[in-house]
Design a protein around this motif. Structure first.
Motif, short mmCIF file in Angstrom:
data_model
loop_
_atom_site.label_atom_id
_atom_site.label_comp_id
_atom_site.label_asym_id
_atom_site.label_seq_id
_atom_site.Cartn_x
_atom_site.Cartn_y
_atom_site.Cartn_z
N ALA A 364 0.82 -1.22 0.00
CA ALA A 364 0.00 0.00 0.00
C ALA A 364 0.85 1.26 0.00
N ALA A 365 2.17 1.12 0.05
CA ALA A 365 3.05 2.29 0.05
C ALA A 365 3.06 2.93 -1.33
N ALA A 366 2.88 4.24 -1.39
CA ALA A 366 2.86 4.94 -2.68
C ALA A 366 2.87 6.44 -2.46
N LEU A 367 3.34 7.16 -3.48
CA LEU A 367 3.10 8.59 -3.57
C LEU A 367 1.89 8.75 -4.47
N LYS A 368 0.82 9.36 -3.97
CA LYS A 368 -0.47 9.29 -4.67
C LYS A 368 -1.04 10.65 -5.06
N HIS A 369 -0.47 11.74 -4.57
CA HIS A 369 -1.05 13.06 -4.84
C HIS A 369 -0.62 13.52 -6.22
N VAL A 370 -1.58 13.62 -7.14
CA VAL A 370 -1.25 13.86 -8.55
C VAL A 370 -0.41 15.12 -8.77
N PRO A 371 -0.82 16.29 -8.29
CA PRO A 371 -0.01 17.49 -8.55
C PRO A 371 1.39 17.41 -7.93
N MET A 372 1.50 16.80 -6.73
CA MET A 372 2.81 16.71 -6.08
C MET A 372 3.75 15.79 -6.84
N VAL A 373 3.23 14.66 -7.31
CA VAL A 373 4.08 13.74 -8.08
C VAL A 373 4.42 14.36 -9.43
N GLU A 374 3.49 15.15 -9.97
CA GLU A 374 3.76 15.82 -11.23
C GLU A 374 4.95 16.78 -11.09
N LEU A 375 5.06 17.40 -9.92
CA LEU A 375 6.16 18.32 -9.66
C LEU A 375 7.43 17.60 -9.24
N ASN A 376 7.27 16.34 -8.79
CA ASN A 376 8.42 15.55 -8.32
C ASN A 376 8.42 14.18 -8.98
N PRO A 377 8.60 14.10 -10.29
CA PRO A 377 8.47 12.82 -11.00
C PRO A 377 9.51 11.80 -10.59
N CYS A 378 10.71 12.23 -10.24
CA CYS A 378 11.75 11.28 -9.84
C CYS A 378 11.35 10.55 -8.56
N GLU A 379 10.78 11.30 -7.61
CA GLU A 379 10.34 10.68 -6.36
C GLU A 379 9.20 9.70 -6.62
N ASN A 384 6.83 4.48 -6.45
CA ASN A 384 5.75 3.72 -7.07
C ASN A 384 6.22 2.63 -8.02
N VAL A 385 7.37 2.83 -8.64
CA VAL A 385 7.88 1.82 -9.58
C VAL A 385 8.99 0.98 -8.95
N VAL A 386 10.07 1.64 -8.56
CA VAL A 386 11.21 0.91 -7.98
C VAL A 386 10.80 0.23 -6.68
N GLY A 387 10.03 0.93 -5.85
CA GLY A 387 9.59 0.34 -4.59
C GLY A 387 8.72 -0.88 -4.81
N THR A 388 7.79 -0.81 -5.77
CA THR A 388 6.94 -1.98 -6.07
C THR A 388 7.78 -3.14 -6.56
N ARG A 389 8.76 -2.85 -7.41
CA ARG A 389 9.65 -3.93 -7.88
C ARG A 389 10.37 -4.58 -6.70
N ASN A 390 10.89 -3.77 -5.78
CA ASN A 390 11.61 -4.32 -4.63
C ASN A 390 10.72 -5.23 -3.79
N VAL A 391 9.50 -4.79 -3.54
CA VAL A 391 8.58 -5.58 -2.72
C VAL A 391 8.19 -6.87 -3.44
#
Length: 669
Positions: A364-379, A384-391
């Motif tokens: 369930a771990a994720a960065l989910k706020h659309v405008p915030m992720v839009e401003l911080n795509p690397c995070e 959301n991608v690397v973390g999911t792969r690790n899990v």
């Protein structure tokens, strides 16, 4: 007590007189006084032993009548036994004792009714003096809560006065429930509304006596819509088991305001709890993002099914502390371990997985706020991608039974970085599940299964719309809405989590394959401006007059309409109530691993342009529209859904399914 002594004696006099037809002979006159003294003495002793005088006379009810009848019967039986031993009382026949028993009940009960009536008269006189301060209310429903509430209004300091009741069944219109007239039925909302308007009741508040889902859905929402349109505040009585059943002092019930989740345009989903218990009980469960909105509800619900161990992982120390304290208070018997750590850190994830070897994993771990992720795509990519792969990799490494990936409707036909990263996470879980299915076959459950569960907005989650509106209303407004046409799907956190777990349980039980994505039934989309207006009215205020609504424009990455199915996905009947199944084409694992490595490198270097370009290359359709906010013709969910093929059956025996690169994904037996 003195009154009961005299009424017991009076019952003997009445019994002997009636048995003699009103003309008492000398023989019965001689034994009248001894018999009256005997009855009074025995009744006093029996009534005392049976606790008559521990019951307050001002609270007389049907229960008291039953107690009186039982006591009178025991007393008469004792009198019969004693009278049989006294020769002087031989003329007293059994019929006299029966008449005495039948007379004792109304005589004794009448004393208590008189006391109750005197108290009600006193309270009525006092209530007349405070009537100006009372709030006229109409109650919805005639169940136990309504009954208890109306009884509680007998207390002198009550601030509410019932002016009518709307029943939840037909056929009772015109009757009285306690002292409140039944105006109509929720099953005939127009007639009920007409009655409210015709009687000019001037009700300032509607009180729901049960959850909204208890009532006829069409009727209740029509009635609530009428109330909010007319500026009538809507509240709900707390249930008998509601922890919110507090008191505003000793004499006043605190009503619970209607929350947005109480008036979804549909009843909340029910789930099959026995299946969940079968999946979770006695197993080791790990939850990432365990202190977040979804993660904390997952933690509580899973703890209720008695896992052997619950491992909680969260990147925020305070969130981890909060959920640990919550579970310690409510599920102290469940063994748990709490770790502060980030799923981006593969070494940290692997060490926790190797230590506990969880059997079930919920990511369930994720960065989910659309405008915030839009401003911080690397995070966004790193979590959301690397973390999911690790899990996912760690879950397979320790041989977990299943991993469940929490996804979002923003991953569908996405126009933002957050949705694109969650789409890649779906691809990865799907590819992992197809590897399991291809290697072991559909009848072997010895390898890790991977499921994605996709749903829309959850009401009340941190950083979401509802808490923002509540805060803005408290501050006096204005409420900020991006666009008048903006629509979203809504679901309560509780039902989203329950359906997530049940989808995973059903998926494991039937051992389906091919990396399907479970899509929760969110009902119809809700216009954000309608929700804003409704919340203002529920606060007893008028939109655009008491509190304004500002339209601030669509933010970067947002769409006017969210969708639950991609145009390229195959829709299926999942076999699970309130859950459908989506089957994307997906991507081969080799291609995904290579792309994720490149994404991770660009993200860790802070190269936002490279991150965006690689997401465009990886996620079909993403990047076709530069900015959803500038689009007037945004895809409408209903139109999109209509263009999808109807659900079809799963793969048939002997069939073969291939991926986009021609590799064999599944071959039927």
């Amino acid at each position: 007590m003195i009154g009961d002594v005299f009424t017991s004696a009076a019952a003997v006099f009445v019994a002997i007189s009636l048995s003699q037809g009103g003309a008492v002979t000398a023989e019965f006159t001689a034994i009248m006084l001894p018999m009256m003294l005997l009855a009074a003495s025995i009744n006093f002793i029996i009534f005392t032993l049976m606790g008559f005088y521990k019951r307050h006379s001002r609270s007389t009810s049907l229960d008291d009548v039953i107690v009186i009848s039982r006591g009178a019967l025991v007393a008469v039986c004792v009198q019969i036994l004693i009278a049989a031993q006294i020769p002087a009382l031989a003329p007293i026949t059994v019929s006299i004792f029966i008449i005495q028993f039948l007379a004792t009940i109304p005589f004794t009960g009448a004393l208590r009714i008189i006391a109750r009536h005197r108290e009600l008269v006193r309270r009525t006189k006092h209530a007349d003096r405070i009537a100006a301060k009372q709030v006229p209310v109409v109650l919805i429903g005639t169940g136990t809560n309504c009954d208890l509430f109306l009884r509680s209004l007998d207390r002198s300091s009550s601030t509410y006065v019932p002016v009518g009741v709307i029943d939840d069944a037909k056929g009772s219109t015109g009757l009285h429930f306690h002292n409140a007239r039944i105006l109509g039925s929720i099953r005939e909302p127009q007639k009920a509304i007409a009655a409210l308007e015709a009687h000019d009741l001037k009700a300032r508040q509607l009180l729901l006596t049960e959850d909204v889902s208890h009532f006829d859905q069409k009727g209740i929402f029509e009635l609530l819509s009428w109330a909010t349109t007319n500026g009538i505040k809507v509240s709900r009585l707390p249930g008998l088991a509601d922890p919110a059943l507090d008191k505003a002092g000793d004499d006043e019930i605190t009503l619970r305001p209607i929350q947005p989740e109480d008036i979804l345009n549909r009843p909340q989903k029910a789930v099959e709890r026995s299946l969940l218990r079968q999946m979770i009980e006695g197993r080791r469960v790990l939850i990432t993002g365990a202190g977040g909105s979804i993660g904390s509800e997952l933690s509580r619900q899973i703890a209720s099914f008695n896992p052997s161990l619950l491992v909680l992982m969260d990147n925020c120390e305070f969130n981890a502390y909060s959920i640990d304290m919550d579970l310690g208070k409510n599920y102290s018997d469940v063994q748990r371990r709490v770790h502060v750590g980030c799923i981006r850190d593969a070494q940290r994830v692997n060490s926790i997985f190797q230590r506990y070897k969880p059997e079930l994993v919920f990511n369930a771990a994720a960065l989910k706020h659309v405008p915030m992720v839009e401003l911080n795509p690397c995070e966004g990519v790193l979590t959301n991608v690397v973390g999911t792969r690790n899990v996912a990799d760690a879950a397979r490494e320790v041989g977990a039974i299943a991993m469940v990936q929490i996804s979002t409707d923003k991953a569908v036909n996405t126009t933002n970085v957050m949705g694109a990263t969650k789409r890649v996470a779906e691809f990865y879980a799907q590819a992992q599940d197809r590897i399991t299915y291809e290697k072991q076959g559909p009848k072997d459950d010895s390898q890790t299964r991977f499921f994605s569960v996709r749903f829309g907005n959850v009401l009340g989650s941190s950083g979401s719309l509802i808490p923002l509106f509540q805060k803005q209303i408290t501050e006096g407004g204005p409420l900020t809405v991006t666009d008048r046409r903006m629509e979203r799907f809504f679901m309560t956190i509780r039902e989203a989590v329950q359906l997530t777990v049940v989808a995973a349980a059903k998926g494991l039980a039937r051992n389906s394959g091919l990396g399907e994505i479970f899509v929760l039934d969110m009902g119809e989309p809700v216009k954000i401006v309608d929700l804003a207006e409704r919340m203002i009215r529920m606060a007893g205020l008028e939109p655009y007059r008491d509190i304004d609504i500002d339209f601030v424009g669509i933010r970067p990455g947002e769409k006017l309409f969210e969708e639950l199915f991609d145009k390229a996905e195959e829709r299926r009947d999942s076999g699970i109530e309130s859950v459908e199944s989506a089957l994307p084409d997906g991507l081969p694992m080799a291609q995904l691993r290579s792309a994720i490595i490149a994404l991770e490198k660009a993200a860790r270097e802070g190269d936002e342009a490279a991150v965006r370009q690689q997401l465009i290359d990886l996620v079909p359709g993403y990047g076709d529209r530069e900015d959803a906010g500038s689009q007037e013709n945004v895809h409408n969910f209903n139109r999109r859904r209509a263009s999808n093929p109807a659900p079809i059956a799963g793969p048939k025996r002997g069939s073969e399914i291939k991926g986009p690169s021609g590799q064999r994904l599944w071959a039927g037996e």
